[in-house]
Design an enzyme around this catalytic site. Structure first.
Site, PDB file in Angstrom:
ATOM      1  CB  ILE A  45     -22.449 -41.203  92.004  1.00 57.23           C
ATOM      2  CG1 ILE A  45     -21.006 -41.204  91.480  1.00 57.23           C
ATOM      3  CG2 ILE A  45     -22.557 -42.126  93.209  1.00 57.23           C
ATOM      4  CD1 ILE A  45     -19.996 -40.663  92.471  1.00 57.23           C
ATOM      5  CG  ASP A  98     -32.455 -24.825  92.581  1.00 58.94           C
ATOM      6  OD1 ASP A  98     -31.284 -25.150  92.832  1.00 58.94           O
ATOM      7  OD2 ASP A  98     -32.745 -23.888  91.819  1.00 58.94           O
ATOM      8  CG  ASN A 125     -25.216 -38.074  94.552  1.00 63.01           C
ATOM      9  OD1 ASN A 125     -24.062 -38.440  94.367  1.00 63.01           O
ATOM     10  ND2 ASN A 125     -25.986 -37.653  93.550  1.00 63.01           N
ATOM     11  CE1 TYR A 208     -16.685 -30.305  94.716  1.00 59.01           C
ATOM     12  CE2 TYR A 208     -14.369 -30.919  94.820  1.00 59.01           C
ATOM     13  CZ  TYR A 208     -15.696 -31.271  94.684  1.00 59.01           C
ATOM     14  OH  TYR A 208     -16.036 -32.587  94.523  1.00 59.01           O
ATOM     15  CE  LYS A 212     -18.223 -32.456  97.170  1.00 55.34           C
ATOM     16  NZ  LYS A 212     -19.416 -33.294  97.134  1.00 55.34           N
TER      17      LYS A 212
END
Length: 338
Positions: A45, A98, A125, A208, A212
């Site tokens: 993306i 990084d 992103n 995860y 988010k």
């Protein structure tokens, strides 16, 4: 129902209405004179987003860890516009960063600040999924890379963002944070288990999805805590589910069932463009914790426990969003100066 979210809310994120994207490579207006950062812009993306912004005349900085990949991406983007009038195109530059190492994030922010005095939109992103291990600072991978690394980047770049906002249209200077469909499908109660962040679960899928959800919480808290002073809008949302490198570490038994539901990465770029450029998004929306979704729309209705997490206890909520923000801030305490 999925954890209190209606079937339609899930369905419309996997299958957005055809032609609903407002910002595409064909409809994005000129971005000449504007400066953007896309983390992880060398693939997926981020690559498609960088390509569209470059074609619209913007100056785009790709912040990623592998120089070779970034340079190949830049060559590919430039080659795809070789038959166009160069005068209408933007520029592309690489800065090494990084997210696994907060010192590298600090160095990237310093390098950017040495080159630019303007930043219109920061697209956070980059990210990882389904990975085990810890960052250089000892943070669980998903929390450390998806949230804390980008948290530090926004903090370090806030002076430039705020300076840009002084002369830009209201609510147009932004930081875009990516969430995920898994926020409502897999995130634990309240989104983030704030009491166990320093001793996280071994469940990588929970970590995860929680990271988010945490991105959403952090975006809302940034807007609440400093948006009115700086004029910077931090907004979060689900860009969608796409064929990208984020799946490279996902177990096959989780990846292959999803393949029929995955779209091309360019559609995720359309969502980011709406989040970054649409005049329909305001600081008040961000402060309220509104959540964007695929192709550029507001989410039709999130889980009640997540909405309560966005509110402080004095507002009748649980205060988990604020607690996660404070935890992230505690982790970047040594890297708070640009």
């Amino acid at each position: 129902m999925f954890k209190g979210v209606g079937v339609w809310a899930i369905w419309t994120q996997f299958f957005p209405p055809s032609g609903s994207a407002i910002f595409t490579e064909k409809t994005t207006p000129s971005q000449a004179g504007k400066v953007f950062i896309v983390t992880g812009g060398s693939s997926g993306i981020g690559f498609e987003l960088s390509k569209i912004l470059y074609g619209a005349g913007a100056k785009v900085y790709i912040l990623t860890r592998t120089k070779f990949n970034a340079e190949e991406a830049i060559k590919s983007i430039q080659e795809s516009f070789k038959d166009m009038d160069r005068a209408g195109l933007g520029t592309l530059e690489f800065i090494h960063m990084d997210l696994e190492d907060l010192a590298s994030v600090q160095s990237a922010a310093k390098e950017f600040a040495s080159k630019e005095s303007r930043l219109d939109v920061l697209f956070n992103n980059a990210g990882v999924a389904s990975m085990r291990g810890k960052t250089k600072q000892g943070l669980e991978y998903h929390y450390g890379i998806n949230s804390v690394g980008h948290f530090l980047l926004e903090k370090l770049l806030k002076p430039i963002l705020a300076s840009t906002a002084k002369s830009a249209p209201p609510s147009s200077v932004r930081v875009v944070w990516p969430a995920s469909i898994l926020v409502e499908m897999l995130a634990p109660n309240g989104g983030v288990p704030v009491d166990t962040l320093d001793t996280p679960s071994d469940d990588i899928n929970e970590n995860y999805s929680a990271s988010k959800a945490g991105n959403w919480f952090v975006a809302s808290e940034f807007s609440k805590r400093s948006g009115k002073q700086t004029g910077v809008v931090s907004i979060a949302g689900n860009p969608g589910s796409y064929l990208s490198n984020v799946w490279r570490s996902t177990p096959w038994y989780l990846y292959y069932p999803y393949i029929p539901l995955l779209r091309k990465p360019i559609y995720g770029a359309y969502t980011y463009l709406w989040m970054g450029l649409s005049e329909d998004i305001t600081l008040d929306d961000a402060i309220a914790g509104r959540y964007a979704t695929c192709d550029g729309r507001w989410h039709p209705g999130q889980r009640k426990d997540l909405l309560l997490a966005l509110k402080g206890k004095g507002e009748g909520g649980t205060g988990q969003a604020a607690a996660y923000f404070d935890w992230c801030e505690s982790k970047i305490a040594l890297f708070s100066e640009p």
